[in-house]
Motif scaffolding. Structure first.
Motif, PDB file in Angstrom:
ATOM      1  N   GLU A  86      26.666 -12.954 -80.217  1.00 11.76           N
ATOM      2  CA  GLU A  86      26.595 -13.389 -78.810  1.00 11.76           C
ATOM      3  C   GLU A  86      26.290 -14.880 -78.675  1.00 11.76           C
ATOM      4  O   GLU A  86      26.642 -15.499 -77.689  1.00 11.76           O
ATOM      5  N   SER A  87      25.595 -15.434 -79.650  1.00 13.56           N
ATOM      6  CA  SER A  87      25.233 -16.853 -79.567  1.00 13.56           C
ATOM      7  C   SER A  87      26.232 -17.694 -80.361  1.00 13.56           C
ATOM      8  O   SER A  87      25.993 -18.879 -80.603  1.00 13.56           O
ATOM      9  N   ASP A  88      27.296 -17.049 -80.790  1.00 19.91           N
ATOM     10  CA  ASP A  88      28.333 -17.738 -81.553  1.00 19.91           C
ATOM     11  C   ASP A  88      27.754 -18.421 -82.792  1.00 19.91           C
ATOM     12  O   ASP A  88      28.128 -19.541 -83.137  1.00 19.91           O
ATOM     13  N   LEU A 261      15.963 -14.221 -78.402  1.00 21.40           N
ATOM     14  CA  LEU A 261      16.671 -15.092 -77.458  1.00 21.40           C
ATOM     15  C   LEU A 261      15.979 -16.434 -77.278  1.00 21.40           C
ATOM     16  O   LEU A 261      16.634 -17.437 -76.976  1.00 21.40           O
ATOM     17  N   ALA A 265      18.240 -19.617 -77.789  1.00 22.34           N
ATOM     18  CA  ALA A 265      18.366 -20.607 -76.711  1.00 22.34           C
ATOM     19  C   ALA A 265      17.888 -21.973 -77.195  1.00 22.34           C
ATOM     20  O   ALA A 265      18.444 -23.009 -76.824  1.00 22.34           O
ATOM     21  N   LEU A 268      20.787 -23.397 -79.051  1.00 24.22           N
ATOM     22  CA  LEU A 268      21.966 -23.652 -78.219  1.00 24.22           C
ATOM     23  C   LEU A 268      21.794 -24.838 -77.279  1.00 24.22           C
ATOM     24  O   LEU A 268      22.776 -25.445 -76.858  1.00 24.22           O
ATOM     25  N   ARG A 272      24.108 -24.042 -72.750  1.00 21.39           N
ATOM     26  CA  ARG A 272      24.566 -22.800 -73.362  1.00 21.39           C
ATOM     27  C   ARG A 272      23.418 -21.819 -73.550  1.00 21.39           C
ATOM     28  O   ARG A 272      23.606 -20.608 -73.526  1.00 21.39           O
ATOM     29  N   LEU A 276      23.364 -18.032 -72.121  1.00 16.24           N
ATOM     30  CA  LEU A 276      23.104 -16.859 -72.979  1.00 16.24           C
ATOM     31  C   LEU A 276      22.051 -15.949 -72.341  1.00 16.24           C
ATOM     32  O   LEU A 276      22.209 -14.725 -72.287  1.00 16.24           O
ATOM     33  N   ARG A 279      23.529 -14.031 -69.568  1.00 13.43           N
ATOM     34  CA  ARG A 279      24.391 -12.941 -70.063  1.00 13.43           C
ATOM     35  C   ARG A 279      23.578 -11.728 -70.498  1.00 13.43           C
ATOM     36  O   ARG A 279      24.003 -10.594 -70.355  1.00 13.43           O
TER      37      ARG A 279
END
Ligand code: ADP
Ligand code: MG
Length: 304
Positions: A86-88, A261, A265, A268, A272, A276, A279
């Motif tokens: 999900e966080s690529d 997360l 975060a 990111l 972004r 996230l 999402r």
């Protein structure tokens, strides 16, 4: 009835404090908190990167094999993989060897430095970890060290919280990662201070919360004891400390999610990172290097 009982212990390289506002009795508090601490010990036993005998480190010794693992480890890795996708790849639990190489390799109780005997020629990514949900197996397709440091504490908090439920209103604080249930001693929502990443003793915000976890990843938390003296959250693209953000806080229904997360975060960055969080339908705030604060719109519900 026993009021405002507290118990603090050092585990997982941090201070764990559990508090109950109104426990049925001292004995009930002692018993429930003992079970809760057992979960911290169990998660550490299974997930520690600093102990070559832990279940997760056994995987490193068996590259290329489908290794059957217990449910605790399987679920934890599966969850970490979700966040990685999900966080690529900004969140990536294959940073273990890079962490070790940067000097994050000292066991906090024994002081021993772990040196995992692998040759990591190409930088691995989370795509090199294969899970078989039916058979509960994990396969590492390359030599790598899995690092569950961004999820393990949250997981332990969640398992501990289950044990403390019968106590009613309680809090668990594991080095600033917190879960609170019900109300505080005044019958109000719990107040959780988010510290300013640069100004000692100053708070960024005080959140009023109940039945949620609040976890923070900060660049002031841990510095490497060797290597470049950087902090402990890596940008997997460079294997250096991520540098845009100084602190990331997440409020979520459970601590494993908030823990992971906040780290994701952090890597990111504000734009972004907040996307996230939205999402995943959780709230949070980030502070950047130039001390600008960003937060999800609905974080406001926790502010007075
Ligand atoms: P803390 O342990 O201080 O609460 P975090 O929850 O943010 O901090 O987790 C940081 C830990 O996550 C590091 O110590 C390391 O074990 C691991 N880690 C570092 N960088 C990454 C990354 N990019 N993705 C996943 N895990 C990471
Ligand atoms: Mg975290």
């Amino acid at each position: 009835m026993a009021t405002d009982l507290v118990r603090s212990v050092v585990l997982m390289d941090t201070v764990i404090s559990m508090r109950a506002v109104r426990a049925p009795s001292d004995e009930a508090f002692d018993e429930r908190t003992e079970h809760a601490l057992d979960w911290f010990r169990e998660v550490e036993r299974v997930c520690s990167r600093f102990d070559p005998r832990s279940e997760v480190m056994q995987l490193t010794a068996r590259v290329g094999e489908d290794v059957e693992v217990g449910p605790l480890l399987f679920e934890t890795i599966a969850f970490a993989m979700d966040v990685a996708r999900e966080s690529d790849g900004a969140f990536d639990p294959t940073v273990g060897y890079a962490m070790e190489s940067l000097g994050f390799n000292r066991h906090y109780t024994t002081g021993h430095r772990i040196v995992t005997p692998i040759e990591q020629r190409e930088r691995p990514t989370y795509r090199d970890v294969m899970l078989d949900v039916g058979r509960h197996t994990v396969r590492l397709s390359k030599p790598l060290v899995l690092d569950l440091g961004a999820v393990a504490k949250g997981l332990a908090i969640d398992l501990a919280a289950r044990e403390l439920r019968p106590l009613g209103d309680f809090s668990i604080d594991a080095g600033g990662d917190v879960y609170v249930a019900g109300r505080n001693e005044r019958g109000d929502p719990w107040r959780i201070g988010v510290r300013h990443p640069r100004r000692e003793g100053e708070m960024l915000a005080v959140l009023r919360v109940a039945d949620v976890a609040v976890c923070t990843s900060g660049d002031y938390e841990r510095r490497s004891t060797g290597g470049d003296g950087g902090h402990h959250i890596l940008d997997p693209r460079t294997d250096r400390s991520a540098s845009d953000v100084t602190s990331a806080t997440v409020v979520a229904q459970n601590a494993m999610l908030a823990d992971a997360l906040s780290t994701a975060a952090f890597v990111l960055g504000p734009e972004r990172g907040l996307a996230l969080l939205e999402r995943f339908d959780v709230d949070g705030m980030l502070v950047t290097r130039n001390e600008t604060c960003f937060s999800t719109p609905s974080l406001a519900r926790y502010l007075p």
